[in-house]
Motif scaffolding. Structure first.
Motif, PDB file in Angstrom:
ATOM      1  N   GLY A   8      33.628  -7.795  21.774  1.00  0.00           N
ATOM      2  CA  GLY A   8      33.523  -6.596  20.724  1.00  0.00           C
ATOM      3  C   GLY A   8      34.969  -5.902  20.807  1.00  0.00           C
ATOM      4  N   ASN A   9      35.659  -6.138  19.678  1.00  0.00           N
ATOM      5  CA  ASN A   9      37.084  -5.515  19.580  1.00  0.00           C
ATOM      6  C   ASN A   9      36.778  -4.096  18.859  1.00  0.00           C
ATOM      7  N   TRP A  10      37.220  -3.283  19.866  1.00  0.00           N
ATOM      8  CA  TRP A  10      36.897  -1.619  19.272  1.00  0.00           C
ATOM      9  C   TRP A  10      38.093  -1.118  18.542  1.00  0.00           C
ATOM     10  N   LYS A  11      39.128  -1.947  18.412  1.00  0.00           N
ATOM     11  CA  LYS A  11      40.348  -1.610  17.962  1.00  0.00           C
ATOM     12  C   LYS A  11      40.727  -0.098  18.370  1.00  0.00           C
ATOM     13  N   MET A  12      41.334   0.707  17.373  1.00  0.00           N
ATOM     14  CA  MET A  12      41.818   2.060  17.886  1.00  0.00           C
ATOM     15  C   MET A  12      40.524   3.097  17.672  1.00  0.00           C
ATOM     16  N   GLY A  95      47.307 -12.038  18.807  1.00  0.00           N
ATOM     17  CA  GLY A  95      47.483 -12.603  17.208  1.00  0.00           C
ATOM     18  C   GLY A  95      46.390 -12.035  16.245  1.00  0.00           C
ATOM     19  N   HIS A  96      46.003 -10.872  16.551  1.00  0.00           N
ATOM     20  CA  HIS A  96      44.945 -10.265  15.587  1.00  0.00           C
ATOM     21  C   HIS A  96      45.792 -10.112  14.497  1.00  0.00           C
ATOM     22  N   SER A  97      45.183 -10.275  13.299  1.00  0.00           N
ATOM     23  CA  SER A  97      45.743 -10.063  11.891  1.00  0.00           C
ATOM     24  C   SER A  97      46.439  -8.707  11.690  1.00  0.00           C
ATOM     25  N   GLU A  98      45.451  -7.543  12.388  1.00  0.00           N
ATOM     26  CA  GLU A  98      46.265  -6.574  12.045  1.00  0.00           C
ATOM     27  C   GLU A  98      47.627  -6.411  12.895  1.00  0.00           C
ATOM     28  N   ARG A  99      47.864  -7.085  14.151  1.00  0.00           N
ATOM     29  CA  ARG A  99      49.132  -6.929  14.887  1.00  0.00           C
ATOM     30  C   ARG A  99      50.168  -7.696  14.029  1.00  0.00           C
ATOM     31  N   TRP A 171      40.505 -11.736   4.895  1.00  0.00           N
ATOM     32  CA  TRP A 171      39.500 -11.084   3.625  1.00  0.00           C
ATOM     33  C   TRP A 171      38.395 -10.596   4.157  1.00  0.00           C
ATOM     34  N   ALA A 172      37.751 -11.006   5.209  1.00  0.00           N
ATOM     35  CA  ALA A 172      36.505 -10.682   5.621  1.00  0.00           C
ATOM     36  C   ALA A 172      36.320  -9.573   6.771  1.00  0.00           C
ATOM     37  N   ILE A 173      37.679  -9.144   7.150  1.00  0.00           N
ATOM     38  CA  ILE A 173      37.709  -8.249   8.307  1.00  0.00           C
ATOM     39  C   ILE A 173      37.732  -6.892   7.830  1.00  0.00           C
ATOM     40  N   GLY A 174      36.723  -6.129   8.437  1.00  0.00           N
ATOM     41  CA  GLY A 174      36.341  -4.803   7.884  1.00  0.00           C
ATOM     42  C   GLY A 174      36.028  -4.534   6.584  1.00  0.00           C
ATOM     43  N   THR A 175      35.970  -5.709   5.604  1.00  0.00           N
ATOM     44  CA  THR A 175      35.617  -5.430   4.332  1.00  0.00           C
ATOM     45  C   THR A 175      34.093  -5.541   3.815  1.00  0.00           C
ATOM     46  N   GLY A 211      35.190 -14.131  13.302  1.00  0.00           N
ATOM     47  CA  GLY A 211      35.203 -12.688  13.401  1.00  0.00           C
ATOM     48  C   GLY A 211      35.540 -12.499  11.724  1.00  0.00           C
ATOM     49  N   GLY A 212      34.819 -11.406  11.460  1.00  0.00           N
ATOM     50  CA  GLY A 212      35.156 -10.976  10.020  1.00  0.00           C
ATOM     51  C   GLY A 212      33.829 -10.520   9.566  1.00  0.00           C
ATOM     52  N   SER A 213      33.486  -9.179   9.668  1.00  0.00           N
ATOM     53  CA  SER A 213      32.265  -8.516   9.296  1.00  0.00           C
ATOM     54  C   SER A 213      31.071  -9.143   9.573  1.00  0.00           C
ATOM     55  N   CYS A 214      31.139  -9.729  10.857  1.00  0.00           N
ATOM     56  CA  CYS A 214      30.031 -10.205  11.572  1.00  0.00           C
ATOM     57  C   CYS A 214      29.177  -9.137  12.048  1.00  0.00           C
ATOM     58  N   ASN A 215      27.785  -9.165  11.847  1.00  0.00           N
ATOM     59  CA  ASN A 215      26.868  -8.442  12.166  1.00  0.00           C
ATOM     60  C   ASN A 215      25.463  -8.782  12.464  1.00  0.00           C
ATOM     61  N   GLY A 231      31.111 -14.758  18.329  1.00  0.00           N
ATOM     62  CA  GLY A 231      31.850 -14.028  17.337  1.00  0.00           C
ATOM     63  C   GLY A 231      32.895 -13.044  17.929  1.00  0.00           C
ATOM     64  N   LEU A 232      33.800 -12.491  17.319  1.00  0.00           N
ATOM     65  CA  LEU A 232      34.621 -11.383  17.835  1.00  0.00           C
ATOM     66  C   LEU A 232      34.391 -10.488  16.746  1.00  0.00           C
ATOM     67  N   ILE A 233      33.761  -9.449  17.414  1.00  0.00           N
ATOM     68  CA  ILE A 233      33.157  -8.274  16.694  1.00  0.00           C
ATOM     69  C   ILE A 233      33.809  -6.840  16.459  1.00  0.00           C
ATOM     70  N   GLY A 234      34.237  -6.428  15.233  1.00  0.00           N
ATOM     71  CA  GLY A 234      34.801  -5.158  15.336  1.00  0.00           C
ATOM     72  C   GLY A 234      33.941  -3.982  14.832  1.00  0.00           C
ATOM     73  N   GLY A 235      33.795  -3.740  13.722  1.00  0.00           N
ATOM     74  CA  GLY A 235      32.744  -2.526  13.363  1.00  0.00           C
ATOM     75  C   GLY A 235      31.414  -2.533  14.098  1.00  0.00           C
ATOM     76  N   ALA A 236      30.695  -3.696  14.235  1.00  0.00           N
ATOM     77  CA  ALA A 236      29.316  -3.695  14.772  1.00  0.00           C
ATOM     78  C   ALA A 236      29.299  -3.630  16.014  1.00  0.00           C
TER      79      ALA A 236
HETATM   80  P1  PGA Z   1      35.070  -6.468  11.839  1.00  0.00           P
HETATM   81  O1  PGA Z   1      36.436  -6.760  12.550  1.00  0.00           O
HETATM   82  O2  PGA Z   1      33.809  -7.164  12.540  1.00  0.00           O
HETATM   83  O3  PGA Z   1      35.142  -4.745  11.695  1.00  0.00           O
HETATM   84  O4  PGA Z   1      35.300  -7.253  10.343  1.00  0.00           O
HETATM   85  C1  PGA Z   1      36.582  -8.081  13.080  1.00  0.00           C
HETATM   86  C2  PGA Z   1      37.884  -8.399  13.947  1.00  0.00           C
HETATM   87  O5  PGA Z   1      39.168  -7.660  13.277  1.00  0.00           O
HETATM   88  O6  PGA Z   1      37.978  -8.673  15.031  1.00  0.00           O
END
Ligand code: PGA
Length: 250
Positions: A8-12, A95-99, A171-175, A211-215, A231-236
């Motif tokens: 789980g990647n909580w981000k900020m 190496g996260h795409s946001e970085r 294109w799948a991250i947080g979208t 990773g990318g909107s995996c829920n 998975g590497l999971i952001g939002g979920a």
């Molecule tokens: P997301 O993020 O699950 O919110 O799309 C994944 C990630 O950025 O690692």
């Protein structure tokens, strides 16, 4: 047999208090997760020191979301791999795409980060993935190959064996637009082939996460693919129930 991993990647996100509540909920629900699934949580830096012990006791891994590309010194605002290791952090997302996108992290910088993380016995969770324009131009394989060649393929074989890889199409991250399981599997199989060409059979043991909107809805089909190991999971990952149900999607 490869490890099954859900990170789980909580981000900020989360104040300390909110994070503490979320950790408690995840720990309470952990018994519902099958033993062969490794759970990892990557909270913000400020939470790591206090979360390390309860997570370790619960058998959950703890990751940082980043580390510096220097050992120590006059780098105001940075956190070193040695500091993370000294508070028992085990993994580090690199190496996260946001970085890459917002902080200008190049493949060169990322290779330095991966090497320093490994030196301090942190397991890198190394992220790669193409942008929407690159996918539309049919360049996804070229892009991820270049990202692998310039970082992971530069490592000595003994270090390569410690790496966790995450394919995250930007294109799948947080979208809310998850890659289809066929799209993801196609890239994962390609990545494994590239790794095999460099490192041989060791690549059969490398966990490759999606990773990318995996829920909870999309995870079962993704995790059913032969080359998707979790998975590497952001939002979920910010809702304990969703995070746990993703972990049970294998
Ligand atoms: P997301 O993020 O699950 O919110 O799309 C994944 C990630 O950025 O690692």
């Amino acid at each position: 047999m490869r490890k099954k991993i859900v990170a789980g990647n909580w981000k900020m996100n989360t104040t300390y208090e909110e994070g503490e509540k979320l950790i408690q909920e995840i720990i309470e629900k952990k018994s519902a997760v099958k033993n062969d699934v490794t759970l990892i949580v990557a909270p913000p830096f400020t939470h790591l020191c206090c979360f390390a012990e309860p997570l370790c006791k619960a058998g959950i891994g703890i990751a940082a979301q980043n580390c510096a590309n220097h050992e120590a010194g006059a780098y105001t605002g940075e956190v070193s791999a040695a500091m993370l290791a000294s508070i028992d952090v085990q993994y580090c997302i690199i190496g996260h795409s946001e970085r890459r996108e917002y902080y200008g992290e190049t493949n060169e910088i990322l290779l330095e980060k991966v090497k320093i993380a490994l030196k301090h016995k942190l397991t890198p969770i190394f992220c790669i993935g193409e942008k929407l324009s690159e996918r539309e131009a049919g360049k996804q394989f070229e892009v991820v190959n270049a990202q692998l060649q310039s970082v992971i393929c530069q490592l000595p074989a003994a270090d390569f064996e410690k790496i966790i890889l995450a394919y995250e199409p930007v294109w799948a991250i947080g979208t809310g637009k998850t890659a289809t399981s066929a799209q993801a599997q196609e890239v994962h199989a390609y990545l494994r082939k590239v790794l095999k060409d460099t490192f041989g059979v060791a690549a059969d043991h490398t966990p490759i996460l999606y990773g990318g909107s995996c829920n909870p809805t999309t995870a079962p089909e993704l995790f059913g693919q032969p080359d998707i190991d979790g998975g590497l999971i952001g939002g979920a990952s910010l809702k304990a129930a969703d995070f746990i149900s993703v972990a049970n999607a294998f």
